[in-house]
Design an enzyme around this catalytic site. Structure first.
Site, PDB file in Angstrom:
ATOM      1  N   CYS A 116      -7.108  -0.801  -1.772  1.00  0.00           N
ATOM      2  CA  CYS A 116      -6.400  -0.973  -0.506  1.00  0.00           C
ATOM      3  C   CYS A 116      -6.049   0.434  -0.045  1.00  0.00           C
ATOM      4  O   CYS A 116      -5.119   1.044  -0.579  1.00  0.00           O
ATOM      5  CB  CYS A 116      -5.137  -1.813  -0.674  1.00  0.00           C
ATOM      6  SG  CYS A 116      -4.162  -1.910   0.854  1.00  0.00           S
ATOM      7  N   CYS A 119      -2.385   0.590   1.843  1.00  0.00           N
ATOM      8  CA  CYS A 119      -1.107   0.344   1.157  1.00  0.00           C
ATOM      9  C   CYS A 119      -1.401  -0.064  -0.283  1.00  0.00           C
ATOM     10  O   CYS A 119      -1.874   0.761  -1.044  1.00  0.00           O
ATOM     11  CB  CYS A 119      -0.255  -0.674   1.906  1.00  0.00           C
ATOM     12  SG  CYS A 119      -1.162  -2.066   2.595  1.00  0.00           S
ATOM     13  N   SER A 120      -1.101  -1.290  -0.669  1.00  0.00           N
ATOM     14  CA  SER A 120      -1.299  -1.673  -2.070  1.00  0.00           C
ATOM     15  C   SER A 120      -1.667  -3.150  -2.177  1.00  0.00           C
ATOM     16  O   SER A 120      -1.331  -3.798  -3.160  1.00  0.00           O
ATOM     17  CB  SER A 120      -0.030  -1.390  -2.875  1.00  0.00           C
ATOM     18  OG  SER A 120       1.073  -2.053  -2.280  1.00  0.00           O
ATOM     19  N   CYS A 121      -2.347  -3.688  -1.164  1.00  0.00           N
ATOM     20  CA  CYS A 121      -2.704  -5.106  -1.181  1.00  0.00           C
ATOM     21  C   CYS A 121      -3.589  -5.412  -2.384  1.00  0.00           C
ATOM     22  O   CYS A 121      -4.503  -4.671  -2.705  1.00  0.00           O
ATOM     23  CB  CYS A 121      -3.410  -5.486   0.116  1.00  0.00           C
ATOM     24  SG  CYS A 121      -2.383  -5.185   1.567  1.00  0.00           S
TER      25      CYS A 121
END
Lengths: 212, 112
Positions: A116, A119-121
């Site tokens: 991702c 972000c941090s999906c």
């Protein structure tokens, strides 16, 4: 770029992590204060918070591993999984919420890896919370530009004949890699196969274990 | 190849960076509570995951470099909750002052 911050690194080159019993931090104080205000104003109950933590703790790569093993054993399930991974996860009894999950399958000439960049999906409702490195600048920056070099750092040296496909997740769409079934596993039970499926093999930074 | 429009700092794909740090840590209770608050309060409609991201991105690159993941999350959750009217900044400040006086560690200061 202001990310040369060696003062935050341990002698082994890893970032320091504060222990739970370290000095109370400003942000921990904020968490306590926010939580108490929300409870007092009736927005949430302590029981709801405890239940949510329990639910997240119960999610683990074992759920994803069971999904992969089922796909290896049951071609019809695999078809359903590739068509709609959210529905296939629910079919196995995994509560993945509203998550839109997409399965991407490896084969002899294709290796998939997930990131991702924004972000941090992560497929957290299937696999649990993401590892620290998944959220790091280094992984997010480099895996889309030089995936083979990044995979080599994880000990995965792919031959040039294997095409690497990198999938960039979003908040609304998350990927899970379905690794290729290892050789020498004919006749193994679904449960025994699931034990071969690692978290990293479902992110794409690893391969399943080979049978002992 | 340079893009026509410079990327915002959080758009990290393709940027220069060193080797991937491989250390992993188990999440502390306070971090799990932050995660739970995000899930619960967004499920209840107080704000959205996009609201979380907007606040995280507006905090800027310095916050990314100097704060841990869940430190950034609680800061972003707080911004969204204040904007949604769940409580106001004066209430938060007063409560934080009181919490900070309870003890020297998280274990001493936490409630319940």
């Amino acid at each position: 770029m202001p990310h040369d911050h060696a003062e935050h690194l341990s002698p082994s080159g890893h970032p320091y992590r504060p222990d739970d019993d370290g000095p109370l931090s400003y942000w921990q104080v904020m968490e306590i204060a926010v939580r108490e205000l929300l409870v007092e104003k009736g927005h949430v109950t302590p029981e709801e918070i405890a239940a949510q933590i329990e639910a997240m703790d119960a999610r683990s790569p074992a759920q994803g591993a069971a999904l992969v093993a089922r796909a290896w054993c049951d071609p019809a399930f695999r078809d359903r999984l590739m068509a709609d991974a959210s529905a296939a996860s629910r079919e196995m009894g995994f509560d993945i919420g509203a998550l839109h999950l997409v399965a991407v399958a490896n084969d002899a000439v294709t290796h998939n890896v997930v990131t991702c960049t924004l972000c941090s999906c992560y497929p957290r409702n299937l696999l649990g919370l993401p590892p620290d490195w998944y959220k790091s600048r280094a992984y997010r920056s480099r895996v889309v530009r030089e995936p083979r070099a990044v995979l080599a750092e994880f000990g995965l040296d792919l031959p040039p004949s294997v095409r690497v496909r990198v999938h960039d997740s979003t908040a609304d769409m998350r990927y899970v890699v379905i690794p290729d079934r290892p050789a020498g596993t004919d006749g193994m039970s679904e449960e025994a196969l699931a034990a071969l499926v690692t978290r990293d093999s479902m992110i794409g930074t690893g391969l399943p274990r080979t049978p002992a | 190849m340079q893009p026509d429009v410079p990327s915002h700092w959080h758009d990290m794909g393709g940027g220069p960076a060193g080797s991937v740090p491989r250390a992993e840590h188990d999440f502390a209770l306070w971090e799990k509570r932050v995660d739970a608050l995000m899930v619960l309060m967004s499920n209840k409609g107080h704000f959205t995951v996009d609201g979380l991201r907007r606040a995280l991105e507006e905090m800027g690159e310095t916050a990314f470099e100097t704060m841990s993941y869940y430190e950034r999350w609680i800061a972003a959750i707080n911004r969204n909750l204040v904007a949604a009217g769940a409580y106001d900044t004066a209430e938060l400040a007063a409560r934080m002052e009181e919490v900070a006086r309870r003890g020297a560690t998280y274990g001493d200061a936490q409630s319940r």
